[in-house]
Design an enzyme around this catalytic site. Structure first.
Site, PDB file in Angstrom:
ATOM      1  CE  LYS A 159      -4.372   1.116   2.211  1.00 42.71           C
ATOM      2  NZ  LYS A 159      -5.157   1.363   1.015  1.00 42.71           N
TER       3      LYS A 159
HETATM    4  N1  PMP Z   1      -7.071  -2.858  -3.189  1.00 44.69           N
HETATM    5  C1  PMP Z   1      -6.642  -1.600  -3.048  1.00 44.69           C
HETATM    6  C2  PMP Z   1      -5.902  -0.964  -4.175  1.00 44.69           C
HETATM    7  C3  PMP Z   1      -6.882  -0.886  -1.854  1.00 44.69           C
HETATM    8  O1  PMP Z   1      -6.454   0.372  -1.707  1.00 44.69           O
HETATM    9  C4  PMP Z   1      -7.614  -1.516  -0.824  1.00 44.69           C
HETATM   10  C5  PMP Z   1      -7.938  -0.762   0.443  1.00 44.69           C
HETATM   11  N2  PMP Z   1      -6.908  -0.899   1.383  1.00 44.69           N
HETATM   12  C6  PMP Z   1      -8.029  -2.839  -1.005  1.00 44.69           C
HETATM   13  C7  PMP Z   1      -7.752  -3.476  -2.207  1.00 44.69           C
HETATM   14  C8  PMP Z   1      -8.723  -3.588   0.093  1.00 44.69           C
HETATM   15  O2  PMP Z   1      -7.788  -3.927   1.107  1.00 44.69           O
HETATM   16  P1  PMP Z   1      -8.211  -4.134   2.608  1.00 44.69           P
HETATM   17  O3  PMP Z   1      -9.305  -5.108   2.608  1.00 44.69           O
HETATM   18  O4  PMP Z   1      -6.990  -4.663   3.280  1.00 44.69           O
HETATM   19  O5  PMP Z   1      -8.632  -2.813   3.129  1.00 44.69           O
END
Ligand code: PMP
Length: 316
Positions: A159
């Site tokens: 991220k």
């Molecule tokens: N893909 C992207 C590109 C994201 O930014 C997110 C949000 N964090 C997700 C998927 C979903 O991830 P998570 O379930 O860990 O929040």
């Protein structure tokens, strides 16, 4: 509604009034996108008068891994970060659904793009937060003309702040064209994910989702959903590449993520999925998910960390 701002931030190793947590306009992360972040939710449970943070240690583990991808040398464990968050949330005293944003950044103010020989810091803040998309029960989606960042350019499994320019292109073009969101293809032309959400679809009774090597973020909600679908709702879940034309033929589909939670996709490029309204699988899953994240399912209680347990009660 006016967005309520944080009162405090964790910054430079201490808790400070939110407005004191600032960096220079010459800051490296601000100029070059050299940061890693997380998005975590706290859910308010009225009956228990308690704020539950959903899977914080898993989020902090991924956060530290995202920072590792950038060669940041951070002196924190997931447990350390949870203790920081606990203190921050107790200072804020939120009694509402909350969004938490940890950010690892380069502290230096200098000209010169690189990742090594820099000073790295961690900051964190939280604020009350509702829905990320307005229409969680019926998103209209298009296939983006942008491609997902590739593992050999900016790894999507981290991220990483800079890679969210890619997400912003995807989201704005979709919304300006009148859609709620977009699905983006990876370099191989397979479905990767949404701008900030993972993707699932149901076809002929089987649930499909792109694998972790399809240029996706390894979502914590994704992992949660796979388990709920398999163990609680009895679905077969298959992680495999998904072609563009397959999604047009899905019976049901949804986005998932900390921000979006679970949002039903009811059309893709103007083709209705199923009946064109939220189907029974997504509806059942959403009900279960909201009960899980608010600490209402004993079996999954260990995923939800209470914030106010040790706060002394005032006897009136
Ligand atoms: N893909 C992207 C590109 C994201 O930014 C997110 C949000 N964090 C997700 C998927 C979903 O991830 P998570 O379930 O860990 O929040």
């Amino acid at each position: 509604m006016v967005q309520e701002l944080p009162k405090y931030a964790y910054f430079e190793g201490e808790f400070v009034p939110f407005e004191k947590a600032t960096v220079s306009v010459m800051n490296h992360t601000l100029n070059y996108g050299t940061g890693a972040f997380a998005g975590i939710r706290g859910y308010w449970n009225d009956e228990e008068d308690q704020l539950f943070v959903f899977r914080p240690l898993d989020h902090f583990k991924r956060f530290l891994n995202s920072a590792r991808l950038l060669s940041f040398d951070l002196d924190y464990t997931p447990q350390d970060l949870w203790q920081v968050l606990l203190e921050l949330l107790r200072m804020e005293g939120w009694k509402a659904n909350t969004y938490i944003r940890p950010l690892a950044y380069v502290k230096n103010s200098l000209i010169g793009v690189r990742l090594h020989n820099l000073d790295y810091g961690v900051t964190m803040f939280s604020l009350p937060f509702g829905s990320y998309v307005d229409n969680e029960e019926g998103c209209t989606v298009t296939i983006s003309s942008w491609r997902r960042v590739d593992d050999n350019s900016i790894p999507a499994r981290g991220k990483i702040t800079g890679s969210y320019v890619n997400s912003a292109f995807i989201k704005s073009d979709a919304q300006r064209a009148g859609f709620t969101e977009a699905l983006v293809l990876n370099k191989d032309g397979h479905i990767a994910e949404g701008s900030a959400e993972n993707f699932f679809m149901l076809r002929d009774g089987v649930v499909y989702t792109p694998p972790v090597n399809a240029d996706i973020l390894e979502g914590i909600t994704r992992r949660t959903i796979i388990q709920l679908l398999r163990d609680d709702l009895g679905y077969e879940v298959v992680e495999r590449n998904i072609d563009r034309s397959e999604v047009y033929l899905a019976d049901e589909a949804f986005f998932c993520g900390t921000g979006v939670q679970i949002a039903a996709i009811t059309s893709i490029d103007h083709r209705l999925l199923g009946t064109g309204s939220m189907g029974s699988m997504v509806s059942e899953l959403r009900d279960l998910y909201f009960n899980v994240v608010t600490g209402r399912i004993p079996k999954y209680r260990s995923w939800t960390e209470p914030v106010y347990e040790d706060v002394p009660t005032t006897v009136s």
